[in-house]
Design a protein around this motif. Structure first.
Motif, PDB file in Angstrom:
ATOM      1  N   GLU A   1      -7.979  -0.021  -0.437  1.00 32.43           N
ATOM      2  CA  GLU A   1      -8.581   1.213   0.076  1.00 32.43           C
ATOM      3  C   GLU A   1      -8.271   2.390  -0.848  1.00 32.43           C
ATOM      4  O   GLU A   1      -9.143   3.221  -1.131  1.00 32.43           O
ATOM      5  N   PHE A   2      -7.030   2.476  -1.308  1.00 31.48           N
ATOM      6  CA  PHE A   2      -6.625   3.564  -2.198  1.00 31.48           C
ATOM      7  C   PHE A   2      -7.405   3.513  -3.510  1.00 31.48           C
ATOM      8  O   PHE A   2      -7.900   4.540  -3.980  1.00 31.48           O
ATOM      9  N   ILE A   3      -7.549   2.335  -4.084  1.00 31.55           N
ATOM     10  CA  ILE A   3      -8.288   2.189  -5.354  1.00 31.55           C
ATOM     11  C   ILE A   3      -9.751   2.582  -5.176  1.00 31.55           C
ATOM     12  O   ILE A   3     -10.311   3.290  -6.004  1.00 31.55           O
ATOM     13  N   LYS A   4     -10.384   2.148  -4.070  1.00 31.33           N
ATOM     14  CA  LYS A   4     -11.777   2.535  -3.806  1.00 31.33           C
ATOM     15  C   LYS A   4     -11.909   4.049  -3.691  1.00 31.33           C
ATOM     16  O   LYS A   4     -12.841   4.640  -4.217  1.00 31.33           O
ATOM     17  N   TRP A   5     -10.979   4.677  -2.971  1.00 30.02           N
ATOM     18  CA  TRP A   5     -10.990   6.120  -2.782  1.00 30.02           C
ATOM     19  C   TRP A   5     -10.841   6.850  -4.125  1.00 30.02           C
ATOM     20  O   TRP A   5     -11.569   7.791  -4.426  1.00 30.02           O
TER      21      TRP A   5
ATOM     22  N   SER B   1       0.528   7.715   7.995  1.00 30.46           N
ATOM     23  CA  SER B   1      -0.838   7.251   7.721  1.00 30.46           C
ATOM     24  C   SER B   1      -0.784   6.203   6.618  1.00 30.46           C
ATOM     25  O   SER B   1      -0.347   6.497   5.504  1.00 30.46           O
ATOM     26  N   LYS B   2      -1.236   4.999   6.952  1.00 25.14           N
ATOM     27  CA  LYS B   2      -1.152   3.877   6.015  1.00 25.14           C
ATOM     28  C   LYS B   2      -2.496   3.613   5.354  1.00 25.14           C
ATOM     29  O   LYS B   2      -3.537   3.754   5.984  1.00 25.14           O
ATOM     30  N   VAL B   3      -2.448   3.224   4.082  1.00 25.78           N
ATOM     31  CA  VAL B   3      -3.654   2.834   3.354  1.00 25.78           C
ATOM     32  C   VAL B   3      -3.280   1.665   2.445  1.00 25.78           C
ATOM     33  O   VAL B   3      -2.216   1.660   1.829  1.00 25.78           O
ATOM     34  N   SER B   4      -4.149   0.654   2.402  1.00 21.49           N
ATOM     35  CA  SER B   4      -3.889  -0.510   1.545  1.00 21.49           C
ATOM     36  C   SER B   4      -4.186  -0.143   0.096  1.00 21.49           C
ATOM     37  O   SER B   4      -4.843   0.861  -0.192  1.00 21.49           O
ATOM     38  N   TRP B   5      -3.707  -0.955  -0.824  1.00 27.42           N
ATOM     39  CA  TRP B   5      -3.991  -0.714  -2.238  1.00 27.42           C
ATOM     40  C   TRP B   5      -5.489  -0.773  -2.509  1.00 27.42           C
ATOM     41  O   TRP B   5      -6.006   0.026  -3.278  1.00 27.42           O
TER      42      TRP B   5
ATOM     43  N   GLY C   1       0.810  -1.218   0.000  1.00 27.28           N
ATOM     44  CA  GLY C   1       0.000   0.000   0.000  1.00 27.28           C
ATOM     45  C   GLY C   1       0.836   1.256   0.000  1.00 27.28           C
ATOM     46  O   GLY C   1       1.977   1.266  -0.444  1.00 27.28           O
ATOM     47  N   LEU C   2       0.250   2.325   0.539  1.00 29.31           N
ATOM     48  CA  LEU C   2       0.874   3.643   0.571  1.00 29.31           C
ATOM     49  C   LEU C   2       0.982   4.125   2.013  1.00 29.31           C
ATOM     50  O   LEU C   2       0.119   3.820   2.838  1.00 29.31           O
TER      51      LEU C   2
END
Length: 67
Positions: free
Chosen positions: A60-64, A54-58, A40-41
């Motif tokens: 979660e990022f794609i949905k956002w 602040s962590k976000v999975s791939w 992720g990021l």
């Protein structure tokens, strides 16, 4: 924004350590680091350390981004 690669610890694929990018505003003010990893990021605002970012999975990022 000015974005540059800070650290490049990969061959072809992004690995666990990832790629770290410096992010600066147009006026030259340092905004933070963006770390792109295989999981992720991680956004590290200002001088925040990677482990406190602040962590976000791939997923979660794609949905956002698709919202």
């Amino acid at each position: 924004m000015k974005v540059g690669i800070k650290r490049f610890d990969v061959a072809m694929d992004v690995k666990t350590k990832g790629i770290e990018l410096d992010v600066y505003a147009n006026d030259g003010k340092f905004r933070g680091d963006l770390v792109v990893t295989k999981t992720g990021l991680i956004w590290c605002e200002g001088k925040t350390k990677r482990e406190n970012g602040s962590k976000v999975s791939w997923d979660e990022f794609i949905k956002w981004m698709n919202a």
